[in-house]
Design a protein around this motif. Structure first.
Motif, PDB file in Angstrom:
ATOM      1  N   GLN A   1       3.131   5.361  -4.229  1.00 57.95           N
ATOM      2  CA  GLN A   1       1.766   5.237  -3.747  1.00 57.95           C
ATOM      3  C   GLN A   1       1.731   5.306  -2.229  1.00 57.95           C
ATOM      4  O   GLN A   1       2.751   5.137  -1.562  1.00 57.95           O
TER       5      GLN A   1
ATOM      6  N   GLN B   1       1.940   1.155 -11.203  1.00 57.39           N
ATOM      7  CA  GLN B   1       3.166   0.441 -11.527  1.00 57.39           C
ATOM      8  C   GLN B   1       3.326   0.243 -13.025  1.00 57.39           C
ATOM      9  O   GLN B   1       4.435   0.378 -13.558  1.00 57.39           O
ATOM     10  N   SER B   2       2.233  -0.051 -13.731  1.00 59.15           N
ATOM     11  CA  SER B   2       2.337  -0.228 -15.175  1.00 59.15           C
ATOM     12  C   SER B   2       2.730   1.081 -15.852  1.00 59.15           C
ATOM     13  O   SER B   2       3.544   1.086 -16.788  1.00 59.15           O
ATOM     14  N   ARG B   3       2.190   2.200 -15.380  1.00 56.90           N
ATOM     15  CA  ARG B   3       2.545   3.491 -15.961  1.00 56.90           C
ATOM     16  C   ARG B   3       3.999   3.850 -15.638  1.00 56.90           C
ATOM     17  O   ARG B   3       4.724   4.373 -16.489  1.00 56.90           O
TER      18      ARG B   3
ATOM     19  N   GLU C   1       0.807  -1.221   0.000  1.00 62.43           N
ATOM     20  CA  GLU C   1       0.000   0.000   0.000  1.00 62.43           C
ATOM     21  C   GLU C   1       0.838   1.268   0.000  1.00 62.43           C
ATOM     22  O   GLU C   1       0.322   2.342  -0.332  1.00 62.43           O
TER      23      GLU C   1
ATOM     24  N   ALA D   1      -4.051   6.432 -11.851  1.00 61.63           N
ATOM     25  CA  ALA D   1      -4.925   5.687 -10.953  1.00 61.63           C
ATOM     26  C   ALA D   1      -4.105   4.639 -10.209  1.00 61.63           C
ATOM     27  O   ALA D   1      -3.110   4.123 -10.733  1.00 61.63           O
ATOM     28  N   ALA D   2      -4.508   4.336  -8.988  1.00 59.99           N
ATOM     29  CA  ALA D   2      -3.748   3.395  -8.167  1.00 59.99           C
ATOM     30  C   ALA D   2      -3.533   2.066  -8.878  1.00 59.99           C
ATOM     31  O   ALA D   2      -2.443   1.483  -8.813  1.00 59.99           O
ATOM     32  N   ALA D   3      -4.550   1.595  -9.581  1.00 58.89           N
ATOM     33  CA  ALA D   3      -4.442   0.309 -10.280  1.00 58.89           C
ATOM     34  C   ALA D   3      -3.450   0.354 -11.429  1.00 58.89           C
ATOM     35  O   ALA D   3      -2.934  -0.688 -11.860  1.00 58.89           O
ATOM     36  N   ASP D   4      -3.167   1.553 -11.941  1.00 58.63           N
ATOM     37  CA  ASP D   4      -2.288   1.705 -13.101  1.00 58.63           C
ATOM     38  C   ASP D   4      -0.907   2.231 -12.738  1.00 58.63           C
ATOM     39  O   ASP D   4      -0.072   2.415 -13.636  1.00 58.63           O
TER      40      ASP D   4
ATOM     41  N   THR E   1      -0.266   8.660  -7.286  1.00 55.28           N
ATOM     42  CA  THR E   1      -1.720   8.563  -7.409  1.00 55.28           C
ATOM     43  C   THR E   1      -2.339   9.800  -6.762  1.00 55.28           C
ATOM     44  O   THR E   1      -1.677  10.505  -5.987  1.00 55.28           O
TER      45      THR E   1
END
Length: 251
Positions: free
Chosen positions: A102, A186-188, A57, A181-184, A122
């Motif tokens: 994050q 690491q990929s970003r 987190e 966005a939090a879900a994105d 984020t």
């Protein structure tokens, strides 16, 4: 136990702080592992860009306060000295540093973000100095890095008054490069690091070196450095110049 994980893929060296149950807080063991991983990856020729991440987190909640309370005062100095080696290596590197941040970015975690060139956060990410809350002064270069990033008054608001800065305000202040966005996140962060690594990464690294030292030189000195650097990059990056000319519409 290894709380710092490192890997290399597509010319991006990835360092992940992997102590999520403790919000990736830094004790002496973690500081030593982090410093070793950073210096090792920055020394590798196949690493063009370094990416810093935190598992779970939070990016990094700073120093391990519980461990600090259980150790003699000298322990805090020892941890700081080790982290300073890490920050020194990041700051001096001619490779671009990217961070995906994050949750809590506090204390030495804030310094790691400040030592990075491109920071993806984020909207909920919290940047906080934290040292004053436990009766300590900044370490890991925060008192030098933060004023250069946000100005002296905003730095005082964070370091002295304890102001917490969240994602949108952090973007406005210049603490982060962009929000995801939090879900994105690491990929970003990976995509951004890969984009720099696959491009003119030598020029990007040389540019970050010029930016990092901009506060420490006079303009005449910098003009001389720029002449030397642009000449060196012209010799090293013929392929990038050729590719650019080929991609332009012919007139």
């Amino acid at each position: 136990m290894n709380h710092i994980q490192s890997a290399v893929a597509d010319a991006v060296g990835v360092i992940t702080m992997a102590r999520p149950r403790h919000a990736n807080a830094i004790n002496l063991h973690v500081a030593e592992q982090l410093t070793s991983a950073v210096t090792a990856l920055l020394d590798r020729d196949d690493v063009h860009v370094l990416l810093l991440l935190g598992r779970g987190e939070h990016f990094c909640a700073g120093g391990d306060v519980k461990a600090m309370a259980a150790e003699p005062p000298e322990w805090a100095t020892q941890v700081a000295r080790t982290m300073h080696e890490c920050i020194r290596a990041l700051h001096a590197s001619s490779k671009v540093i990217v961070a995906g941040a994050q949750g809590a970015v506090a204390g030495a975690g804030l310094s790691l973000a400040l030592a990075s060139d491109l920071v993806v956060a984020t909207p909920e990410t919290r940047f906080v100095a934290a040292w004053h809350k436990v009766g300590l002064t900044p370490d890991a270069g925060a008192s030098w890095l933060l004023p250069r990033a946000v100005g002296s008054h905003r730095a005082a608001a964070m370091l002295v008054a304890g102001r917490e800065v969240r994602g949108p305000e952090a973007l406005k202040w210049g603490l982060v490069t962009e929000l995801a966005a939090a879900a994105d996140l690491q990929s970003r962060s990976h995509a951004l690091a890969a984009e720099v690594a696959s491009g003119a990464w030598r020029a990007a690294g040389a540019t970050r070196s010029l930016l990092r030292s901009a506060w420490d030189v006079t303009l005449p000195s910098r003009l001389g450095e720029e002449c030397q650097t642009i000449g060196l990059m012209r010799k090293q990056n013929q392929s990038e110049l050729d590719q650019f000319l080929l991609s332009r519409p012919q007139r």
